[in-house]
Design an enzyme around this catalytic site. Sequence first.
Site, mmCIF file in Angstrom:
data_model
loop_
_atom_site.group_PDB
_atom_site.id
_atom_site.type_symbol
_atom_site.label_atom_id
_atom_site.label_comp_id
_atom_site.label_asym_id
_atom_site.label_seq_id
_atom_site.Cartn_x
_atom_site.Cartn_y
_atom_site.Cartn_z
ATOM 1 N N CYS A 42 -8.224 8.652 6.740
ATOM 2 C CA CYS A 42 -8.416 9.088 5.361
ATOM 3 C C CYS A 42 -9.785 8.618 4.878
ATOM 4 O O CYS A 42 -10.298 7.590 5.306
ATOM 5 C CB CYS A 42 -7.323 8.504 4.469
ATOM 6 S SG CYS A 42 -7.443 9.076 2.745
ATOM 7 N N ASP A 44 -10.382 7.367 2.163
ATOM 8 C CA ASP A 44 -10.169 6.203 1.297
ATOM 9 C C ASP A 44 -11.050 5.017 1.718
ATOM 10 O O ASP A 44 -11.051 4.620 2.889
ATOM 11 C CB ASP A 44 -8.686 5.809 1.357
ATOM 12 C CG ASP A 44 -8.300 4.836 0.262
ATOM 13 O OD1 ASP A 44 -8.919 3.758 0.178
ATOM 14 O OD2 ASP A 44 -7.392 5.161 -0.515
ATOM 15 N N ARG A 46 -10.751 2.038 1.386
ATOM 16 C CA ARG A 46 -10.051 0.811 1.790
ATOM 17 C C ARG A 46 -9.565 0.825 3.231
ATOM 18 O O ARG A 46 -8.953 -0.132 3.695
ATOM 19 C CB ARG A 46 -8.864 0.574 0.844
ATOM 20 C CG ARG A 46 -9.274 0.373 -0.607
ATOM 21 C CD ARG A 46 -8.092 0.507 -1.545
ATOM 22 N NE ARG A 46 -7.537 1.874 -1.543
ATOM 23 C CZ ARG A 46 -6.500 2.257 -2.284
ATOM 24 N NH1 ARG A 46 -5.884 1.383 -3.060
ATOM 25 N NH2 ARG A 46 -6.077 3.501 -2.228
ATOM 26 N N HIS A 98 -2.352 6.026 5.598
ATOM 27 C CA HIS A 98 -2.130 4.743 4.920
ATOM 28 C C HIS A 98 -1.174 4.921 3.758
ATOM 29 O O HIS A 98 -1.189 5.942 3.073
ATOM 30 C CB HIS A 98 -3.460 4.144 4.442
ATOM 31 C CG HIS A 98 -4.133 4.937 3.369
ATOM 32 N ND1 HIS A 98 -4.115 4.571 2.045
ATOM 33 C CD2 HIS A 98 -4.830 6.108 3.412
ATOM 34 C CE1 HIS A 98 -4.787 5.470 1.332
ATOM 35 N NE2 HIS A 98 -5.227 6.413 2.128
ATOM 36 N N CYS A 101 -1.573 6.531 -0.205
ATOM 37 C CA CYS A 101 -2.634 7.539 -0.080
ATOM 38 C C CYS A 101 -2.655 8.468 -1.304
ATOM 39 O O CYS A 101 -1.669 9.141 -1.610
ATOM 40 C CB CYS A 101 -2.416 8.361 1.195
ATOM 41 S SG CYS A 101 -3.733 9.569 1.469
HETATM 42 CO CO CO Z 1 -5.691 8.336 1.584
#
Ligand code: CO
Length: 211
Positions: A42, A44, A46, A98, A101
């Site tokens: 992803c 993302d 993090r 994750h 998400c």
């Molecule tokens: Co995500």
Amino acid sequence: MDSYEQLLRNNKAWAADVTAKDPDFFKRLRDVQTPDFLWIGCSDSRVPANEVTGTVPGQIFVHRNIANMVVHTDLNMLSVLEYAVQVLKVKHVIVCGHYGCGGVKAAMGNQSIGIIDTWLRNIKAVYRLHEEEVNAAQDAETRFDRMVEFNVMEQVANLSKTAIIQRAWAQRGGPHLHGWVYRLSDGIVKPLIEMPAGSEIEAIHRYDNLV
Ligand code: CO
């Protein structure tokens, strides 16, 4: 100091630190990359592939998009996949989702966000396939977690449905496909599913002329 300037300062410090520990590090990586892994994760911020796996530059070829999707019309993903599998000959392809998400959460909701609606349709399709199991969960948090997991597993299945993967399986008995999920709250990766080369593929998605 502007935050972007801090990034450039960090970069200088990092490069100096790596060189101090391993003077040939950058020389070795300059002309060639031989990663064993393709990571589809992803976007993302993090969930960075190298940091969470304790790896360094040169070890993981990376493709990231919103909600770690393997969409069969995505020319970007397909280009990365074909290059990683055919040219780099990676041994493992990892789809890593994750919990928490935002893409999956948005797909489970009813708000139009913009152009991303079209992307999230692919996740709504996962919900359609697993609606009963997702809704069997007691609370919203667990339903959300289940959807994240089903989404990862479907994307691994999507990899196996590509001619890119099926051809590599026929030609060299690899790569091994993996579906993982990362927990933001403690940094731990949980393996969910594995598809070694030669795994059963639904008849409708099987290509019989790839050698
Ligand atoms: Co995500």
